[in-house]
Motif scaffolding. Structure first.
Motif, PDB file in Angstrom:
ATOM      1  N   ARG A  12       0.827  -1.209   0.000  1.00 39.76           N
ATOM      2  CA  ARG A  12       0.000   0.000   0.000  1.00 39.76           C
ATOM      3  C   ARG A  12       0.864   1.262   0.000  1.00 39.76           C
ATOM      4  NH1 ARG A  12      -3.458  -3.063   3.393  1.00 39.76           N
ATOM      5  NH2 ARG A  12      -2.329  -2.344   5.241  1.00 39.76           N
ATOM      6  N   LEU A  13       1.933   1.254   0.775  1.00 40.84           N
ATOM      7  CA  LEU A  13       2.824   2.413   0.836  1.00 40.84           C
ATOM      8  C   LEU A  13       3.473   2.666  -0.522  1.00 40.84           C
ATOM      9  CD1 LEU A  13       4.289   4.575   2.573  1.00 40.84           C
ATOM     10  CD2 LEU A  13       6.097   2.878   2.943  1.00 40.84           C
ATOM     11  N   VAL A  14       3.919   1.599  -1.163  1.00 38.67           N
ATOM     12  CA  VAL A  14       4.561   1.719  -2.468  1.00 38.67           C
ATOM     13  C   VAL A  14       3.589   2.290  -3.502  1.00 38.67           C
ATOM     14  CG1 VAL A  14       5.466   0.353  -4.392  1.00 38.67           C
ATOM     15  CG2 VAL A  14       6.319  -0.037  -2.076  1.00 38.67           C
ATOM     16  N   VAL A  15       2.354   1.821  -3.466  1.00 35.15           N
ATOM     17  CA  VAL A  15       1.346   2.325  -4.403  1.00 35.15           C
ATOM     18  C   VAL A  15       1.054   3.799  -4.119  1.00 35.15           C
ATOM     19  CG1 VAL A  15      -1.075   2.159  -5.112  1.00 35.15           C
ATOM     20  CG2 VAL A  15       0.293   0.076  -4.830  1.00 35.15           C
ATOM     21  N   ARG A  63       2.873   6.043  -2.876  1.00 33.28           N
ATOM     22  CA  ARG A  63       3.988   6.931  -3.187  1.00 33.28           C
ATOM     23  C   ARG A  63       4.421   6.843  -4.648  1.00 33.28           C
ATOM     24  NH1 ARG A  63       7.631   8.609   1.832  1.00 33.28           N
ATOM     25  NH2 ARG A  63       5.979   8.587   3.401  1.00 33.28           N
ATOM     26  N   GLY A  64       3.678   6.085  -5.447  1.00 31.84           N
ATOM     27  CA  GLY A  64       4.010   5.992  -6.854  1.00 31.84           C
ATOM     28  C   GLY A  64       5.337   5.322  -7.129  1.00 31.84           C
ATOM     29  N   LEU A  65       5.681   4.321  -6.310  1.00 35.08           N
ATOM     30  CA  LEU A  65       6.978   3.657  -6.437  1.00 35.08           C
ATOM     31  C   LEU A  65       6.818   2.182  -6.835  1.00 35.08           C
ATOM     32  CD1 LEU A  65       8.635   5.149  -3.226  1.00 35.08           C
ATOM     33  CD2 LEU A  65       9.102   5.817  -5.596  1.00 35.08           C
ATOM     34  N   VAL A  66       5.697   1.880  -7.508  1.00 35.89           N
ATOM     35  CA  VAL A  66       5.419   0.487  -7.871  1.00 35.89           C
ATOM     36  C   VAL A  66       6.476  -0.063  -8.820  1.00 35.89           C
ATOM     37  CG1 VAL A  66       3.785  -1.043  -9.031  1.00 35.89           C
ATOM     38  CG2 VAL A  66       2.950   0.770  -7.514  1.00 35.89           C
ATOM     39  N   LYS A  67       6.910   0.743  -9.768  1.00 38.11           N
ATOM     40  CA  LYS A  67       7.898   0.273 -10.739  1.00 38.11           C
ATOM     41  C   LYS A  67       9.209  -0.110 -10.054  1.00 38.11           C
ATOM     42  CE  LYS A  67      10.106   1.556 -15.108  1.00 38.11           C
ATOM     43  NZ  LYS A  67      10.231   2.592 -16.155  1.00 38.11           N
ATOM     44  N   ARG A  68       9.556   0.637  -9.032  1.00 38.35           N
ATOM     45  CA  ARG A  68      10.835   0.397  -8.347  1.00 38.35           C
ATOM     46  C   ARG A  68      10.748  -0.751  -7.346  1.00 38.35           C
ATOM     47  NH1 ARG A  68      14.103   5.015  -4.821  1.00 38.35           N
ATOM     48  NH2 ARG A  68      15.658   3.624  -3.876  1.00 38.35           N
ATOM     49  N   PHE A  69       9.671  -0.785  -6.564  1.00 36.52           N
ATOM     50  CA  PHE A  69       9.601  -1.753  -5.464  1.00 36.52           C
ATOM     51  C   PHE A  69       8.575  -2.860  -5.679  1.00 36.52           C
ATOM     52  CE2 PHE A  69      11.096   2.172  -3.270  1.00 36.52           C
ATOM     53  CZ  PHE A  69      12.318   1.683  -2.836  1.00 36.52           C
ATOM     54  N   GLY A  70       7.684  -2.697  -6.674  1.00 30.59           N
ATOM     55  CA  GLY A  70       6.652  -3.701  -6.902  1.00 30.59           C
ATOM     56  C   GLY A  70       7.204  -5.095  -7.127  1.00 30.59           C
ATOM     57  N   PRO A  71       8.182  -5.276  -8.027  1.00 32.50           N
ATOM     58  CA  PRO A  71       8.717  -6.622  -8.262  1.00 32.50           C
ATOM     59  C   PRO A  71       9.309  -7.263  -7.003  1.00 32.50           C
ATOM     60  CG  PRO A  71       9.371  -5.126 -10.018  1.00 32.50           C
ATOM     61  CD  PRO A  71       8.741  -4.282  -8.964  1.00 32.50           C
ATOM     62  N   ILE A  72       9.922  -6.445  -6.161  1.00 33.21           N
ATOM     63  CA  ILE A  72      10.507  -6.983  -4.926  1.00 33.21           C
ATOM     64  C   ILE A  72       9.409  -7.540  -4.021  1.00 33.21           C
ATOM     65  CG2 ILE A  72      11.809  -6.406  -2.842  1.00 33.21           C
ATOM     66  CD1 ILE A  72      13.205  -4.215  -4.453  1.00 33.21           C
ATOM     67  N   LEU A  73       8.340  -6.778  -3.860  1.00 30.17           N
ATOM     68  CA  LEU A  73       7.246  -7.215  -2.992  1.00 30.17           C
ATOM     69  C   LEU A  73       6.482  -8.383  -3.604  1.00 30.17           C
ATOM     70  CD1 LEU A  73       5.977  -3.749  -1.725  1.00 30.17           C
ATOM     71  CD2 LEU A  73       7.481  -5.380  -0.563  1.00 30.17           C
ATOM     72  N   ASP A  74       6.373  -8.399  -4.925  1.00 29.30           N
ATOM     73  CA  ASP A  74       5.732  -9.539  -5.581  1.00 29.30           C
ATOM     74  C   ASP A  74       6.525 -10.830  -5.307  1.00 29.30           C
ATOM     75  OD1 ASP A  74       3.754  -7.930  -6.594  1.00 29.30           O
ATOM     76  OD2 ASP A  74       4.670  -7.704  -8.578  1.00 29.30           O
ATOM     77  N   ALA A  75       7.827 -10.702  -5.334  1.00 28.30           N
ATOM     78  CA  ALA A  75       8.680 -11.867  -5.061  1.00 28.30           C
ATOM     79  C   ALA A  75       8.485 -12.356  -3.628  1.00 28.30           C
ATOM     80  CB  ALA A  75      10.144 -11.510  -5.303  1.00 28.30           C
ATOM     81  N   GLN A  76       8.279 -11.432  -2.708  1.00 23.77           N
ATOM     82  CA  GLN A  76       8.049 -11.828  -1.319  1.00 23.77           C
ATOM     83  C   GLN A  76       6.696 -12.508  -1.162  1.00 23.77           C
ATOM     84  OE1 GLN A  76      10.777 -11.625   0.583  1.00 23.77           O
ATOM     85  NE2 GLN A  76      11.517 -10.782  -1.372  1.00 23.77           N
ATOM     86  N   SER A  77       5.733 -12.065  -1.943  1.00 23.93           N
ATOM     87  CA  SER A  77       4.422 -12.708  -1.908  1.00 23.93           C
ATOM     88  C   SER A  77       4.516 -14.155  -2.386  1.00 23.93           C
ATOM     89  CB  SER A  77       3.441 -11.921  -2.782  1.00 23.93           C
ATOM     90  OG  SER A  77       2.164 -12.498  -2.742  1.00 23.93           O
ATOM     91  N   VAL A  78       5.273 -14.386  -3.446  1.00 31.66           N
ATOM     92  CA  VAL A  78       5.492 -15.743  -3.947  1.00 31.66           C
ATOM     93  C   VAL A  78       6.250 -16.571  -2.915  1.00 31.66           C
ATOM     94  CG1 VAL A  78       6.683 -17.105  -5.710  1.00 31.66           C
ATOM     95  CG2 VAL A  78       5.437 -15.028  -6.356  1.00 31.66           C
TER      96      VAL A  78
END
Length: 287
Positions: free
Chosen positions: A226-229, A231-246
């Motif tokens: 939610r914080l990443v979204v 702050r508009g930082l999905v491109k930078r941190f989204g893949p990292i958090l997606d990997a943690q979800s997996v």
């Protein structure tokens, strides 16, 4: 013209000439006081090796006050003498308190040592419970916990014996160092026990309700997302958090069989939480 061209140098020289006698007098007065303080500590049976060392260095520095070439060098020698002499006086004055601290430490360390020995005795049954209740990987890294605890207790005994020896000789600085080493080794012995006891408690907790810890990790992960979204930082941190979800989902999927690897499960959940928290910190710092 000469005065105008060299005004800064001349003013500095004049200041040094005026200040030098005062600095020299302060240094020599402090040196006398340091000698007295060290002698008093020695006479009272609370000798301080560090104070004596500082005094010896101050005496050496004081010799340079008269032999140094140049005003700056003489002043530097005076300042160093003053600093060392004051340090020697302080250490000598603190020697009685250091001695009292060492004496009181002997009793407290003896009590703590007895408790640590009791804890060491509890390691084998705790390890046995780990091996009996959980799969081998859950306790493999703790196999030498008792050995570590016993070795640390042996080091405690040697350090305390050395502390007593130094105290009997009036070497309170060395005695204090030995006491500090004994405390450090006691910490190591206690840590060996706590690692086993804590592992057993943690694994029993996760076995009782594996989903609770997974839900906690998922909450931290979603908070980071939610914080990443926001702050508009999905491109930078989204893949990292997606990997943690997996990673979180895989940890749950592997929790199967008669004796699941609960320790790996806990480690993975901890890793997910830690990485999500790191992302939160980085996102908050990002501009």
């Amino acid at each position: 013209r000469f005065r105008s061209t060299h005004a800064r140098t001349l003013d500095e020289a004049a200041h040094l000439l005026r200040a030098l006698p005062v600095a020299v007098q302060e240094a020599r007065t402090a040196l006398v006081a340091a000698r007295t303080a060290v002698q008093t500590a020695d006479a009272s049976g609370t000798r301080s090796r560090r104070a004596a060392q500082q005094l010896a260095e101050a005496e050496h520095a004081a010799a340079g006050i008269d032999t140094a070439v140049g005003i700056r060098e003489r002043r530097a020698a005076a300042v160093r003498t003053l600093d060392l002499a004051r340090s020697a006086s302080t250490l000598a004055a603190e020697a009685p308190r250091a001695a009292a601290g060492v004496r009181s430490a002997f009793a407290s360390i003896a009590t703590r040592r007895a408790a640590a020995a009791t804890k060491a005795d509890r390691i084998p049954p705790a390890l046995s419970a780990l091996r009996r209740e959980f799969s081998e990987p859950c306790s493999l890294d703790l196999a030498d916990a008792e050995k570590k605890a016993r070795a640390a207790l042996g080091a405690v005994d040697r350090a305390i014996a050395q502390a007593h020896e130094r105290a009997d000789a009036g070497e309170w600085d060395d005695a204090a160092d030995a006491v500090a080493e004994a405390r450090a080794q006691l910490g190591a012995a206690e840590q060996a026990h706590d690692a086993v006891a804590g592992r057993l408690a943690d694994l029993r907790e996760v076995r009782a309700d594996p989903t609770k810890l997974a839900a906690d990790a998922r909450f931290v992960l979603r908070d980071a997302q939610r914080l990443v979204v926001d702050r508009g930082l999905v491109k930078r941190f989204g893949p990292i958090l997606d990997a943690q979800s997996v990673r979180l989902q895989n940890a749950q999927d592997r929790l199967t069989g008669v004796h699941p690897d609960y320790w790996l499960y806990l480690s993975e959940l901890h890793g997910v939480r830690t990485r999500a928290q790191e992302v939160v910190a980085e996102a908050r710092a990002a501009r």
